[in-house]
Enzyme design. Structure first.
Site, PDB file in Angstrom:
ATOM      1  N   HIS A 162       0.801 -10.599  10.607  1.00 38.37           N
ATOM      2  CA  HIS A 162       2.083 -11.321  10.653  1.00 38.37           C
ATOM      3  C   HIS A 162       2.573 -11.337  12.094  1.00 38.37           C
ATOM      4  CE1 HIS A 162       5.249  -8.148  11.087  1.00 38.37           C
ATOM      5  NE2 HIS A 162       4.419  -7.377  10.436  1.00 38.37           N
TER       6      HIS A 162
ATOM      7  N   ASP B 202       4.923  -3.772  15.830  1.00 35.02           N
ATOM      8  CA  ASP B 202       5.103  -4.410  14.517  1.00 35.02           C
ATOM      9  C   ASP B 202       5.598  -5.829  14.670  1.00 35.02           C
ATOM     10  OD1 ASP B 202       7.321  -3.892  11.677  1.00 35.02           O
ATOM     11  OD2 ASP B 202       5.421  -4.976  11.873  1.00 35.02           O
TER      12      ASP B 202
ATOM     13  N   GLU C 109       7.011 -12.242   7.333  1.00 35.54           N
ATOM     14  CA  GLU C 109       6.518 -11.083   6.588  1.00 35.54           C
ATOM     15  C   GLU C 109       7.652 -10.103   6.388  1.00 35.54           C
ATOM     16  OE1 GLU C 109       6.229  -7.831   7.700  1.00 35.54           O
ATOM     17  OE2 GLU C 109       5.003  -6.976   6.125  1.00 35.54           O
ATOM     18  N   GLU C 110       8.491  -9.978   7.387  1.00 30.22           N
ATOM     19  CA  GLU C 110       9.570  -8.985   7.336  1.00 30.22           C
ATOM     20  C   GLU C 110      10.622  -9.321   6.283  1.00 30.22           C
ATOM     21  OE1 GLU C 110       9.136  -6.288   8.714  1.00 30.22           O
ATOM     22  OE2 GLU C 110       8.106  -6.499  10.617  1.00 30.22           O
TER      23      GLU C 110
ATOM     24  N   ASP D 174      -1.612  -4.914  10.451  1.00 25.73           N
ATOM     25  CA  ASP D 174      -0.165  -4.852  10.622  1.00 25.73           C
ATOM     26  C   ASP D 174       0.166  -3.446  11.123  1.00 25.73           C
ATOM     27  OD1 ASP D 174       2.704  -5.371   8.365  1.00 25.73           O
ATOM     28  OD2 ASP D 174       2.560  -4.901  10.509  1.00 25.73           O
TER      29      ASP D 174
ATOM     30  N   HIS E 224      10.897  -0.988  13.577  1.00 25.45           N
ATOM     31  CA  HIS E 224      12.035  -1.875  13.265  1.00 25.45           C
ATOM     32  C   HIS E 224      13.235  -1.587  14.159  1.00 25.45           C
ATOM     33  CE1 HIS E 224      10.605  -3.353   9.040  1.00 25.45           C
ATOM     34  NE2 HIS E 224       9.756  -3.628  10.014  1.00 25.45           N
TER      35      HIS E 224
HETATM   36  N1  DTR Z   1       5.509  -3.684   5.980  1.00 18.91           N
HETATM   37  C1  DTR Z   1       5.142  -3.449   7.356  1.00 18.91           C
HETATM   38  C2  DTR Z   1       5.097  -1.976   7.703  1.00 18.91           C
HETATM   39  C3  DTR Z   1       4.226  -1.209   6.805  1.00 18.91           C
HETATM   40  C4  DTR Z   1       4.655  -0.212   6.035  1.00 18.91           C
HETATM   41  N2  DTR Z   1       3.546   0.304   5.356  1.00 18.91           N
HETATM   42  C5  DTR Z   1       2.467  -0.385   5.718  1.00 18.91           C
HETATM   43  C6  DTR Z   1       1.134  -0.262   5.305  1.00 18.91           C
HETATM   44  C7  DTR Z   1       0.205  -1.127   5.798  1.00 18.91           C
HETATM   45  C8  DTR Z   1       0.590  -2.097   6.689  1.00 18.91           C
HETATM   46  C9  DTR Z   1       1.933  -2.232   7.118  1.00 18.91           C
HETATM   47  C10 DTR Z   1       2.861  -1.354   6.618  1.00 18.91           C
HETATM   48  C11 DTR Z   1       6.133  -4.111   8.261  1.00 18.91           C
HETATM   49  O1  DTR Z   1       7.245  -3.562   8.421  1.00 18.91           O
HETATM   50  O2  DTR Z   1       5.771  -5.127   8.829  1.00 18.91           O
HETATM   51 ZN    ZN Z   2       7.955  -4.538  10.021  1.00 18.68          ZN
HETATM   52 ZN    ZN Z   3       4.509  -5.360  10.173  1.00 15.42          ZN
END
Ligand code: DTR
Ligand code: ZN
Ligand code: ZN
Ligand code: CA
Length: 438
Positions: A125, A137, A171-172, A200, A287
């Site tokens: 993403h 991220d 994605e967020e 990611d 974040h």
């Molecule tokens: N959702 C992702 C961060 C995240 C949290 N757990 C995982 C596991 C595997 C990949 C990503 C993540 C984000 O904040 O973009």
């Molecule tokens: Zn994120």
């Molecule tokens: Zn992420």
């Protein structure tokens, strides 16, 4: 014959292994039709990956401090990535969608060639949260996937499978972009996917080395790569459903990927494996506005970018997962006739990180004049026995065979043994050699 316990990376050979490629998915990473070895993947230059991160950082700085969905910084990020891919010969498509009242963008890039009915896709993403530039991220995943795609172009790679790359929007906000992409894939198109690889957060400053444990073939590919580095990995447990691979998994496409950790804290045991700081989050700037260019561990980013190339080069070829390290014992061991006790032939395994794979391979070469007399077991270092062959009414000579064992609950390092017992009178023989491949 002398005992020769040799560690060698098995030549990349093609072998269909029952169950290895079993999948509910439409088109899994199928066993090869023609045995063609995968070309050697290139090193992905860390400097190139970081140059992309620098560009993304500048884009954020020039656009209100972030690269979030619906903001100018996101569209500028997409335009940057698209321009690089267009210049490198990819066929790019900008897919739009609406979320939270704003236009979102997915970028899809196809590398011309390969089997259109067997698509291997890699993605990340590209959007950040509104609080910052989102360099780890997920600039890290986006930049590493971009540079690997450019390496495909530089190499003029002509893999068996068709290579596709994706950069997802929103994605967020809840995997919006990748869900939009998958939901708009006709069923017939979904069935063409051999796999989707997701990246990611792969450069966390206090990194762990986590491998998704969804599809076993993809998982083993990444584990083999890290085994080759001598770096231990763990199964990713922080994210089931929390990144874009979930969109693909939800429609039955085999998925895998890598992750270096977010807000969870690194344990002392993990510091023993990986270094870093225990009791501290894998990414303290998750974040947050401090997710900037200084929020990257270069070693983790470098290793993971090279892992992406390793996976694409190997999974993109017609050969399945290249076997990991193998060990062999060529010493002859006589097998006394029934009712004598079983005999064993040992192999000392060392230098293999983690556990044995679900696809541990055992090659056996036994000379015998009535193979139906023989019961053959693999003994793990802790003594657990895995039955390879039962006795049978089979008067043929010799046992020259390969077996696959799910030894994933066994630590790889230690003394493994091949145990053979002759359970019927008359006829004798000897263990000529045997080999275990992880
Ligand atoms: N959702 C992702 C961060 C995240 C949290 N757990 C995982 C596991 C595997 C990949 C990503 C993540 C984000 O904040 O973009
Ligand atoms: Zn994120
Ligand atoms: Zn992420
Ligand atoms: Ca016998």
């Amino acid at each position: 014959m002398s005992l020769s316990v040799s560690r060698r990376l098995a030549a990349v050979t093609a072998f269909a292994v029952a169950g290895l490629f079993a999948s509910t998915a439409p088109a899994a990473l199928a066993a090869p039709s023609a045995a063609t070895a995968a070309p050697t993947p290139p090193d992905i230059p860390l400097a190139n990956v970081k140059a992309h991160l620098s560009q993304l950082s500048t884009i954020a700085a020039n656009n209100g401090g972030n690269r979030a969905h619906g903001r100018a910084g996101y569209k500028a990020s997409i335009d940057y990535v698209k321009a690089k891919l267009d210049a490198a010969g990819f066929t790019t498509t900008l897919q739009t969608f609406t979320s939270s009242g704003a236009t979102g963008y997915n970028l899809i890039a196809d590398w011309p060639g390969g089997d259109p009915n067997s698509v291997l896709m890699s993605g990340a993403h590209l959007d950040s949260v509104t609080s910052g530039a989102g360099i780890n991220d997920n600039g890290s995943g986006s930049a590493a996937v971009l540079e690997t795609a450019l390496a495909v172009s530089r190499a003029g790679l002509q893999p068996t499978k068709h290579l596709r790359f994706g950069w997802w929007g929103a994605e967020e906000l809840g995997l919006i972009g990748s869900k939009h992409y998958v939901n708009n894939l006709p069923t017939a198109e979904r069935a063409k996917f051999a796999g989707y690889l997701n990246f990611d957060m792969i450069g966390s400053p206090n990194p762990g080395y986590f491998v998704y444990d969804d599809d076993p073939t993809i998982e083993q590919t990444f584990k083999n790569y890290y085994a080759g580095l001598g770096v231990a990995t763990e199964i990713e447990t922080e994210g089931d459903g929390r990144s874009d691979h979930a969109s693909f998994k939800n429609v039955g496409i085999p998925v895998g990927g890598l992750f270096t950790g977010a807000s969870r804290t690194k344990t002392a045991a993990q510091v023993q494996k990986w270094g870093g700081t225990s009791g501290q989050a894998f990414d303290r700037c998750y974040h947050s506005s401090c997710d900037s260019l200084t929020n990257i561990n270069d070693t983790a980013l470098d290793r993971n970018a090279d892992a992406i190339a390793y996976a694409i080069w190997n999974l993109g070829a017609s050969t399945p997962v290249p076997p990991g390290p193998s060990f062999e014992n060529t010493a002859d061991v006589n097998i006394p006739d029934s009712p004598a006790a079983a005999v064993t032939s040992p192999i000392m395994v060392s230098g293999v990180a983690g556990n044995a794979p679900a696809t541990t391979k055992v090659d056996v070469n036994i000379v015998h004049t009535y193979r139906g007399d023989l019961v053959i077991d693999l003994l793990a270092p802790d003594g657990t026995a895995y039955r390879l062959k039962n006795s049978a009414s089979d008067s043929a000579d010799n046992v020259i065979a390969s077996y696959t064992v799910n030894a994933s609950s066994e630590v790889a390092n230690g003394v493994w043994k091949l145990q053979v017992k002759d359970v019927a009178a008359q006829d004798v023989g000897y263990i000529n050699s045997w080999k275990i491949t992880f």
